[in-house]
Design a protein around this motif. Sequence first.
Motif, mmCIF file in Angstrom:
data_model
loop_
_atom_site.group_PDB
_atom_site.id
_atom_site.type_symbol
_atom_site.label_atom_id
_atom_site.label_comp_id
_atom_site.label_asym_id
_atom_site.label_seq_id
_atom_site.Cartn_x
_atom_site.Cartn_y
_atom_site.Cartn_z
ATOM 1 N N TYR A 1 0.831 -1.198 0.000
ATOM 2 C CA TYR A 1 0.000 0.000 0.000
ATOM 3 C C TYR A 1 0.868 1.251 0.000
ATOM 4 O O TYR A 1 1.991 1.234 0.508
ATOM 5 C CB TYR A 1 -0.881 0.032 1.261
ATOM 6 C CG TYR A 1 -1.760 -1.176 1.414
ATOM 7 C CD1 TYR A 1 -2.997 -1.238 0.802
ATOM 8 C CD2 TYR A 1 -1.339 -2.271 2.175
ATOM 9 C CE1 TYR A 1 -3.810 -2.355 0.944
ATOM 10 C CE2 TYR A 1 -2.139 -3.396 2.317
ATOM 11 C CZ TYR A 1 -3.373 -3.433 1.700
ATOM 12 O OH TYR A 1 -4.172 -4.539 1.837
ATOM 13 N N LYS B 1 0.305 5.103 8.315
ATOM 14 C CA LYS B 1 -0.899 4.987 7.495
ATOM 15 C C LYS B 1 -0.600 4.113 6.292
ATOM 16 O O LYS B 1 0.436 4.256 5.649
ATOM 17 C CB LYS B 1 -1.348 6.355 6.979
ATOM 18 C CG LYS B 1 -1.888 7.271 8.021
ATOM 19 C CD LYS B 1 -2.375 8.563 7.392
ATOM 20 C CE LYS B 1 -2.820 9.540 8.454
ATOM 21 N NZ LYS B 1 -3.308 10.788 7.868
ATOM 22 N N CYS C 1 -2.532 3.222 2.668
ATOM 23 C CA CYS C 1 -3.616 3.793 1.870
ATOM 24 C C CYS C 1 -3.838 3.029 0.575
ATOM 25 O O CYS C 1 -2.887 2.637 -0.100
ATOM 26 C CB CYS C 1 -3.303 5.247 1.523
ATOM 27 S SG CYS C 1 -2.963 6.293 2.948
ATOM 28 N N GLY D 1 -5.987 3.979 -2.681
ATOM 29 C CA GLY D 1 -6.756 5.084 -3.246
ATOM 30 C C GLY D 1 -6.886 6.176 -2.203
ATOM 31 O O GLY D 1 -5.924 6.474 -1.496
ATOM 32 N N PRO D 2 -8.082 6.732 -2.048
ATOM 33 C CA PRO D 2 -8.256 7.812 -1.074
ATOM 34 C C PRO D 2 -8.490 7.322 0.362
ATOM 35 O O PRO D 2 -8.593 8.111 1.286
ATOM 36 C CB PRO D 2 -9.505 8.537 -1.585
ATOM 37 C CG PRO D 2 -10.296 7.461 -2.253
ATOM 38 C CD PRO D 2 -9.273 6.523 -2.861
ATOM 39 N N PHE D 3 -8.564 6.012 0.545
ATOM 40 C CA PHE D 3 -8.886 5.455 1.855
ATOM 41 C C PHE D 3 -7.612 5.015 2.576
ATOM 42 O O PHE D 3 -6.805 4.271 2.019
ATOM 43 C CB PHE D 3 -9.856 4.277 1.718
ATOM 44 C CG PHE D 3 -11.111 4.643 0.992
ATOM 45 C CD1 PHE D 3 -12.095 5.385 1.619
ATOM 46 C CD2 PHE D 3 -11.287 4.279 -0.333
ATOM 47 C CE1 PHE D 3 -13.244 5.746 0.945
ATOM 48 C CE2 PHE D 3 -12.434 4.637 -1.025
ATOM 49 C CZ PHE D 3 -13.421 5.374 -0.387
ATOM 50 N N CYS D 4 -7.466 5.463 3.814
ATOM 51 C CA CYS D 4 -6.282 5.136 4.604
ATOM 52 C C CYS D 4 -6.691 4.512 5.931
ATOM 53 O O CYS D 4 -7.735 4.860 6.491
ATOM 54 C CB CYS D 4 -5.456 6.390 4.897
ATOM 55 S SG CYS D 4 -4.771 7.186 3.432
ATOM 56 N N GLN D 5 -5.856 3.613 6.410
ATOM 57 C CA GLN D 5 -6.032 3.049 7.745
ATOM 58 C C GLN D 5 -4.789 3.436 8.542
ATOM 59 O O GLN D 5 -3.667 3.286 8.067
ATOM 60 C CB GLN D 5 -6.176 1.535 7.691
ATOM 61 C CG GLN D 5 -6.437 0.929 9.044
ATOM 62 C CD GLN D 5 -6.684 -0.569 8.951
ATOM 63 O OE1 GLN D 5 -6.331 -1.216 7.982
ATOM 64 N NE2 GLN D 5 -7.287 -1.118 9.988
ATOM 65 N N THR D 6 -5.019 3.947 9.745
ATOM 66 C CA THR D 6 -3.923 4.441 10.566
ATOM 67 C C THR D 6 -3.675 3.517 11.749
ATOM 68 O O THR D 6 -4.612 3.049 12.390
ATOM 69 C CB THR D 6 -4.242 5.857 11.084
ATOM 70 O OG1 THR D 6 -4.490 6.707 9.965
ATOM 71 C CG2 THR D 6 -3.091 6.420 11.888
#
Length: 136
Positions: free
Chosen positions: A105, A120, A122, A124-129
């Motif tokens: 990612y 983070k 990511c 596309g525009p979606f991220c998980q922190t």
Amino acid sequence: MKNLLAFAALITAAPLLAAQPVEGKWMTAEGDAVITIGDCGERLCGRITKFLVTPPQGADQRDVNNRNPKLRNRKLLGMPILTGFTEDGDEWRGEIYDPKSGKTYRSIIRRKNSATLEVKGCLGPFCQTQTWKRAR
């Protein structure tokens, strides 16, 4: 005189925009491994340097979930999971590899304080922190 003061203010403010160093040993959010971040040529990378929880196939666990069959025999221990990180303002940008899913990612890391790293991943525009803690 006014321009000189404005220039001086700009010069002294510039270091505030620089990313804080992220090098060192960090424990993953799951608490299962230590990742050591440091120089890898011209960029930063982070390698798995210690298992805190033994993987299912033992300490010699291989990268069995990698999408590339040619890479499935490499050992997880010592393998880079953070690659190509460069400083971008107050963050570091590169890629993160998740050996559990075998996926890579886009990633952004930032040191929140001396003991906390925000990581983070990511798509596309979606991220998980995640929050990683300084390892001892």
